[in-house]
Design a protein around this motif. Sequence first.
Motif, PDB file in Angstrom:
ATOM      1  N   SER A 116      56.600  31.950  36.387  1.00 16.83           N
ATOM      2  CA  SER A 116      56.032  30.930  35.549  1.00 16.83           C
ATOM      3  C   SER A 116      54.867  30.071  36.341  1.00 16.83           C
ATOM      4  CB  SER A 116      57.455  29.727  35.628  1.00 16.83           C
ATOM      5  OG  SER A 116      57.441  29.212  36.678  1.00 16.83           O
ATOM      6  N   THR A 117      54.455  30.385  37.337  1.00 21.82           N
ATOM      7  CA  THR A 117      53.317  29.765  37.936  1.00 21.82           C
ATOM      8  C   THR A 117      52.162  30.802  37.848  1.00 21.82           C
ATOM      9  OG1 THR A 117      54.136  30.305  40.053  1.00 21.82           O
ATOM     10  CG2 THR A 117      54.573  28.064  39.196  1.00 21.82           C
ATOM     11  N   LYS A 161      66.913  34.688  43.032  1.00 20.80           N
ATOM     12  CA  LYS A 161      67.031  33.507  42.256  1.00 20.80           C
ATOM     13  C   LYS A 161      65.868  33.686  41.313  1.00 20.80           C
ATOM     14  CE  LYS A 161      67.792  28.591  41.449  1.00 20.80           C
ATOM     15  NZ  LYS A 161      68.072  27.302  42.217  1.00 20.80           N
ATOM     16  N   ILE A 162      65.734  33.778  40.107  1.00 14.23           N
ATOM     17  CA  ILE A 162      64.927  34.193  38.929  1.00 14.23           C
ATOM     18  C   ILE A 162      64.927  33.001  37.852  1.00 14.23           C
ATOM     19  CG2 ILE A 162      63.821  35.766  37.330  1.00 14.23           C
ATOM     20  CD1 ILE A 162      65.178  37.718  38.973  1.00 14.23           C
ATOM     21  N   SER A 163      63.898  32.435  37.641  1.00 16.09           N
ATOM     22  CA  SER A 163      63.881  31.318  36.593  1.00 16.09           C
ATOM     23  C   SER A 163      65.148  30.229  36.791  1.00 16.09           C
ATOM     24  CB  SER A 163      63.495  31.838  35.262  1.00 16.09           C
ATOM     25  OG  SER A 163      62.411  32.541  35.423  1.00 16.09           O
ATOM     26  N   GLU A 171      57.942  36.519  33.450  1.00 18.79           N
ATOM     27  CA  GLU A 171      59.111  37.442  33.726  1.00 18.79           C
ATOM     28  C   GLU A 171      58.928  38.915  33.246  1.00 18.79           C
ATOM     29  OE1 GLU A 171      62.892  36.205  32.981  1.00 18.79           O
ATOM     30  OE2 GLU A 171      62.721  34.065  33.242  1.00 18.79           O
ATOM     31  N   GLU A 172      58.014  38.919  32.208  1.00 22.52           N
ATOM     32  CA  GLU A 172      57.688  40.227  31.824  1.00 22.52           C
ATOM     33  C   GLU A 172      56.757  41.147  32.807  1.00 22.52           C
ATOM     34  OE1 GLU A 172      57.947  43.628  29.426  1.00 22.52           O
ATOM     35  OE2 GLU A 172      58.953  41.604  29.039  1.00 22.52           O
ATOM     36  N   LYS A 225      75.401  39.826  33.182  1.00 20.68           N
ATOM     37  CA  LYS A 225      74.368  40.753  32.181  1.00 20.68           C
ATOM     38  C   LYS A 225      73.652  41.464  33.661  1.00 20.68           C
ATOM     39  CE  LYS A 225      70.559  37.427  32.156  1.00 20.68           C
ATOM     40  NZ  LYS A 225      69.513  37.080  31.258  1.00 20.68           N
ATOM     41  N   VAL A 226      73.105  42.527  33.365  1.00 22.05           N
ATOM     42  CA  VAL A 226      72.148  43.249  34.021  1.00 22.05           C
ATOM     43  C   VAL A 226      70.690  42.701  33.686  1.00 22.05           C
ATOM     44  CG1 VAL A 226      71.119  45.387  34.924  1.00 22.05           C
ATOM     45  CG2 VAL A 226      73.548  45.311  34.259  1.00 22.05           C
ATOM     46  N   TYR A 227      70.022  42.054  34.484  1.00 22.00           N
ATOM     47  CA  TYR A 227      68.709  41.556  34.354  1.00 22.00           C
ATOM     48  C   TYR A 227      67.615  42.738  34.293  1.00 22.00           C
ATOM     49  CZ  TYR A 227      64.470  39.074  35.176  1.00 22.00           C
ATOM     50  OH  TYR A 227      63.154  38.283  35.141  1.00 22.00           O
ATOM     51  N   TYR A 228      67.981  43.817  35.429  1.00 20.80           N
ATOM     52  CA  TYR A 228      66.829  44.919  35.428  1.00 20.80           C
ATOM     53  C   TYR A 228      67.425  45.951  36.267  1.00 20.80           C
ATOM     54  CZ  TYR A 228      63.065  47.736  36.726  1.00 20.80           C
ATOM     55  OH  TYR A 228      62.138  48.944  37.121  1.00 20.80           O
ATOM     56  N   GLN A 229      67.254  47.162  35.727  1.00 20.77           N
ATOM     57  CA  GLN A 229      67.662  48.309  36.439  1.00 20.77           C
ATOM     58  C   GLN A 229      66.844  49.628  35.849  1.00 20.77           C
ATOM     59  OE1 GLN A 229      72.136  49.280  36.439  1.00 20.77           O
ATOM     60  NE2 GLN A 229      71.325  51.187  35.340  1.00 20.77           N
TER      61      GLN A 229
END
Length: 458
Positions: free
Chosen positions: A62-63, A135-137, A67-68, A93-97
Amino acid sequence: MKKKKVPILREIITKSFFVIIIILAIYTFGQIITFWIFTDEYEKDLLKDRYREIVSLSNNISTEISEEGFRDHLKTLNSGEVDEEIRIYSKDKVYYQSKSDIWEDINYRYIDNDIKIETKILDFDIYMIISADIKISDSNYIIQVVRENDIFKEFTENSLPIFIITLVLGLILSGVGAIYVSKSFVDRLKKLTKTMNEIKENGIDKRAEISEANDEIDKVNIVFNSMMDEVQDAFEEQSRFVSDASHELKTPLTALQGHLSMLKRWGKNDKVRLEKSLDICLNEVERLKKIVNDMLILSKAENENIDLNELDKINPKDIINELIYEYRILNDKVKYIVNIEDNIKIKVKADDLKQLLIIFIDNSIKYNNKESIEIKITLLKEEEQIKLEVKDNGIGIPKDEINNVMKRFYKVDKSRVNNNSFGIGLSIANRIVNKYKAKIKIDSELNRYTTISVYFNL
């Protein structure tokens, strides 16, 4: 079923080869484990660095990055040469795999403010897995980074054949060395066996060879030679004993035969000759009796074992005084000087102590050419021992004969005719002293004195 005996050469080679295999195997696996531990620590450090990199990147969402963009960066991490897989998830949930079949074998882990690193073996490959918070967002997730231990894998793939070749070559060389060393060892044993057979066939003069190495085989040979020296000494002493005993027995038997033959021919009618010959025969019988009795005492002293722990202490003072009283009755011209320390007790049988004193006193009287015979008996404590000493003013013993006087039938003056002396007394005394682990010492000067000292342990 009786176990079949294996030749010693084969047994030594087999055991040596087996020990060498174990040593090489331990060394090889030790090297592999040591390298694995080193690479394991190295891989852990890489995983921690990767984790910190991802955490640092997530803090900039965000700075500096969206996230993409964060997801795209995660994809690039496992798209290069390094085999790394990443999974970020929460309970919901699964944020990324990353796309990999490996996740089928790795469970989700839920931890709280902790970093967990573990090792997992999948399809014979070693993987390192780090699980930690991220920690993400403003949302809390768990990140798992999986990395294959490529260094160890490459090491095993490239080096294992070399290890196997080296191991096989080492086993071959070790086997050859084991055969050589074992054969050398057995050959030296065969030499000892050959020496034993030569001794058996040709007599006891042969001895085993001693090399300059002074190793364990040489020590066995030294013990064997020492044993054979003792056996040879025992044979020679036994031969001397038989010869001397035969001589001592032959003298009275010859005298008996001569006088009895004479009496049979013409002495029965001659009362004077008959009386004289019968007296001589009785003296010779008494002489034979004393020889046999001394030999029995000597044999008993050689074969009897004494357990000092089971032996009670006796008061020697009463035995000494009683024996001197008996000698004074037989010969009141002998002067006895007695010096006995108070409260002395010795672990010795009363009969053995009396036998020692009789032998010493008899010799002091027998071998004395003085008009006034003097015998001094002393008993006292000396350091950690008790000393019994008998000293006379007799004819003495030559210095070069002192070491021989305790041999059986040994006489210092072989030309002396003394029907009461057989050379057994001091031999009996020596055997009695040895039974009690005591020591006997003789000191003498010709025509002046002889001192016999016995040292008993307290």
